[in-house]
Design an enzyme around this catalytic site. Structure first.
Site, mmCIF file in Angstrom:
data_model
loop_
_atom_site.group_PDB
_atom_site.id
_atom_site.type_symbol
_atom_site.label_atom_id
_atom_site.label_comp_id
_atom_site.label_asym_id
_atom_site.label_seq_id
_atom_site.Cartn_x
_atom_site.Cartn_y
_atom_site.Cartn_z
ATOM 1 N N HIS A 191 0.951 -1.117 0.263
ATOM 2 C CA HIS A 191 -0.123 0.118 0.161
ATOM 3 C C HIS A 191 0.811 1.237 0.199
ATOM 4 O O HIS A 191 0.679 2.051 -0.642
ATOM 5 C CB HIS A 191 -0.839 -0.133 1.403
ATOM 6 C CG HIS A 191 -1.881 -1.085 1.392
ATOM 7 N ND1 HIS A 191 -1.923 -1.900 2.172
ATOM 8 C CD2 HIS A 191 -2.871 -1.636 0.635
ATOM 9 C CE1 HIS A 191 -3.119 -2.637 2.317
ATOM 10 N NE2 HIS A 191 -3.386 -2.492 1.131
ATOM 11 N N LYS A 247 -15.619 -8.266 5.856
ATOM 12 C CA LYS A 247 -14.671 -9.124 6.460
ATOM 13 C C LYS A 247 -14.464 -8.609 8.001
ATOM 14 O O LYS A 247 -14.745 -7.683 8.373
ATOM 15 C CB LYS A 247 -13.375 -9.034 6.123
ATOM 16 C CG LYS A 247 -13.238 -8.981 4.408
ATOM 17 C CD LYS A 247 -11.846 -8.661 3.858
ATOM 18 C CE LYS A 247 -11.747 -7.956 2.319
ATOM 19 N NZ LYS A 247 -10.784 -7.382 2.130
ATOM 20 N N ARG A 258 -2.196 -5.797 -8.649
ATOM 21 C CA ARG A 258 -0.899 -6.483 -8.206
ATOM 22 C C ARG A 258 -0.556 -7.796 -9.130
ATOM 23 O O ARG A 258 0.500 -8.110 -9.745
ATOM 24 C CB ARG A 258 -0.985 -7.182 -6.831
ATOM 25 C CG ARG A 258 -0.863 -6.108 -5.667
ATOM 26 C CD ARG A 258 -1.282 -6.732 -4.592
ATOM 27 N NE ARG A 258 -2.765 -7.006 -4.639
ATOM 28 C CZ ARG A 258 -3.382 -7.523 -3.535
ATOM 29 N NH1 ARG A 258 -2.768 -8.001 -2.604
ATOM 30 N NH2 ARG A 258 -4.722 -7.772 -3.662
ATOM 31 N N SER A 301 -2.939 -8.127 2.849
ATOM 32 C CA SER A 301 -3.059 -7.893 4.545
ATOM 33 C C SER A 301 -3.541 -9.168 5.011
ATOM 34 O O SER A 301 -2.842 -9.492 6.251
ATOM 35 C CB SER A 301 -4.221 -6.827 4.760
ATOM 36 O OG SER A 301 -3.811 -5.594 4.303
HETATM 37 N N1 COA Z 1 -0.185 -4.130 -1.596
HETATM 38 C C1 COA Z 1 -0.646 -5.106 -0.555
HETATM 39 N N2 COA Z 1 -1.885 -5.369 -0.432
HETATM 40 C C2 COA Z 1 -2.760 -4.958 -1.327
HETATM 41 C C3 COA Z 1 -2.434 -3.996 -2.283
HETATM 42 C C4 COA Z 1 -1.024 -3.796 -2.468
HETATM 43 N N3 COA Z 1 -0.679 -2.656 -3.378
HETATM 44 N N4 COA Z 1 -3.594 -3.677 -2.889
HETATM 45 C C5 COA Z 1 -4.523 -4.302 -2.380
HETATM 46 N N5 COA Z 1 -4.054 -5.185 -1.465
HETATM 47 C C6 COA Z 1 -4.975 -6.261 -0.717
HETATM 48 C C7 COA Z 1 -5.453 -5.465 0.632
HETATM 49 O O1 COA Z 1 -4.665 -5.396 1.614
HETATM 50 C C8 COA Z 1 -6.356 -6.488 0.757
HETATM 51 O O2 COA Z 1 -5.986 -7.631 1.393
HETATM 52 P P1 COA Z 1 -6.781 -8.756 2.074
HETATM 53 O O3 COA Z 1 -8.205 -9.143 1.369
HETATM 54 O O4 COA Z 1 -5.918 -9.595 2.118
HETATM 55 O O5 COA Z 1 -7.283 -8.175 3.525
HETATM 56 C C9 COA Z 1 -6.840 -6.878 -0.619
HETATM 57 O O6 COA Z 1 -6.160 -6.726 -1.470
HETATM 58 C C10 COA Z 1 -8.230 -5.987 -0.981
HETATM 59 O O7 COA Z 1 -7.738 -4.593 -0.862
HETATM 60 P P2 COA Z 1 -8.693 -3.629 -1.610
HETATM 61 O O8 COA Z 1 -8.626 -3.871 -2.936
HETATM 62 O O9 COA Z 1 -8.087 -2.275 -1.041
HETATM 63 O O10 COA Z 1 -10.208 -3.780 -1.036
HETATM 64 P P3 COA Z 1 -10.702 -3.515 0.294
HETATM 65 O O11 COA Z 1 -11.601 -4.404 0.618
HETATM 66 O O12 COA Z 1 -9.511 -3.139 1.397
HETATM 67 O O13 COA Z 1 -11.224 -1.968 -0.071
HETATM 68 C C11 COA Z 1 -13.124 -0.664 -0.962
HETATM 69 C C12 COA Z 1 -12.109 -1.892 -0.978
HETATM 70 C C13 COA Z 1 -13.076 -0.059 0.431
HETATM 71 C C14 COA Z 1 -12.282 0.256 -1.799
HETATM 72 C C15 COA Z 1 -14.338 -0.815 -1.460
HETATM 73 O O14 COA Z 1 -14.918 -1.566 -0.863
HETATM 74 C C16 COA Z 1 -15.219 0.668 -1.594
HETATM 75 O O15 COA Z 1 -14.931 1.473 -2.432
HETATM 76 N N6 COA Z 1 -16.028 0.658 -0.408
HETATM 77 C C17 COA Z 1 -16.829 1.988 -0.210
HETATM 78 C C18 COA Z 1 -18.359 1.583 -0.473
HETATM 79 C C19 COA Z 1 -18.426 1.697 -1.895
HETATM 80 O O16 COA Z 1 -18.854 2.644 -2.496
HETATM 81 N N7 COA Z 1 -18.893 0.351 -2.552
HETATM 82 C C20 COA Z 1 -19.048 0.344 -3.847
HETATM 83 C C21 COA Z 1 -17.922 0.261 -4.748
HETATM 84 S S1 COA Z 1 -18.199 -0.078 -6.378
#
Ligand code: COA
Length: 162
Positions: free
Chosen positions: A18, A42, A91, A129
């Site tokens: 991140h 989650k 990724r 994560s």
């Molecule tokens: N390096 C390491 N890990 C990474 C990464 C990177 N560059 N990019 C993503 N990840 C990991 C995250 O740590 C996470 O890991 P985990 O599942 O093992 O915990 C996974 O990839 C998913 O991360 P991310 O894509 O950031 O998803 P998220 O669930 O953390 O967040 C939101 C998603 C918050 C952006 C999305 O749900 C959102 O926009 N929510 C707001 C409500 C909304 O508008 N919803 C409609 C969306 S269309």
């Protein structure tokens, strides 16, 4: 018009991956907002407050970067913050389907909000994560994949702080 971007995620916890995306994105925008989401689908290890504090520590007042809590829809938050870009890290191919779906849904909801994808460094592409949480849970060393502050928070959380 200033380029204001949002990098949203659950950051449970924030990883070196991140941080890499944040560093890259902050170089080409005027302001980058890191938005910490409540993680509805989650079970979180860290509370929203803990995740928010950790990101603040890790980024340590970095110029041009703000940390906010994300409540509600990302597109509404973007409108409130005057943001015109959403940053996502890509990724591997496995990330693509979910990212594509989210980007198109967000575009449907807010046609002027553009999603841009960053390719993280090779060294961090395998990190997530959840894999870090699992290694830390069993006392494994995560110092190469998270900031020292996060490594220490993980040790405390799992009672490996001796
Ligand atoms: N390096 C390491 N890990 C990474 C990464 C990177 N560059 N990019 C993503 N990840 C990991 C995250 O740590 C996470 O890991 P985990 O599942 O093992 O915990 C996974 O990839 C998913 O991360 P991310 O894509 O950031 O998803 P998220 O669930 O953390 O967040 C939101 C998603 C918050 C952006 C999305 O749900 C959102 O926009 N929510 C707001 C409500 C909304 O508008 N919803 C409609 C969306 S269309």
């Amino acid at each position: 018009m200033p380029k204001i971007a949002i990098y949203a995620g659950s950051f449970d916890p924030i990883t070196r991956g991140h941080e890499d995306v944040i560093k890259r994105a902050s170089q080409f925008v005027d302001k980058l907002i890191v938005a910490v989401a409540p993680n509805l689908s989650k079970q979180s290890l860290f509370t929203l407050e803990e995740r928010f504090d950790m990101i603040g520590e890790v980024l340590n007042g970095h110029e041009g970067i703000e940390v906010h809590r994300l409540d509600g829809l990302l597109v509404d938050f973007a409108a409130k913050m005057g943001a015109n870009l959403l940053v996502r890290g890509l990724r591997a191919v496995s990330d693509f389907e979910y990212e594509f779906q989210m980007a198109l849904m967000n575009r449907t909801l807010s046609p002027n909000l553009e999603t841009i994808f960053m390719v993280p460094s090779v060294e961090t592409t395998y990190i997530s994560s959840s894999i870090i949480r699992e290694v830390a849970k069993y006392g494994g060393d995560v110092k190469d994949v998270v900031h020292p502050y996060v490594a220490s928070a993980l040790r405390l959380k799992f009672g490996h702080n001796s």
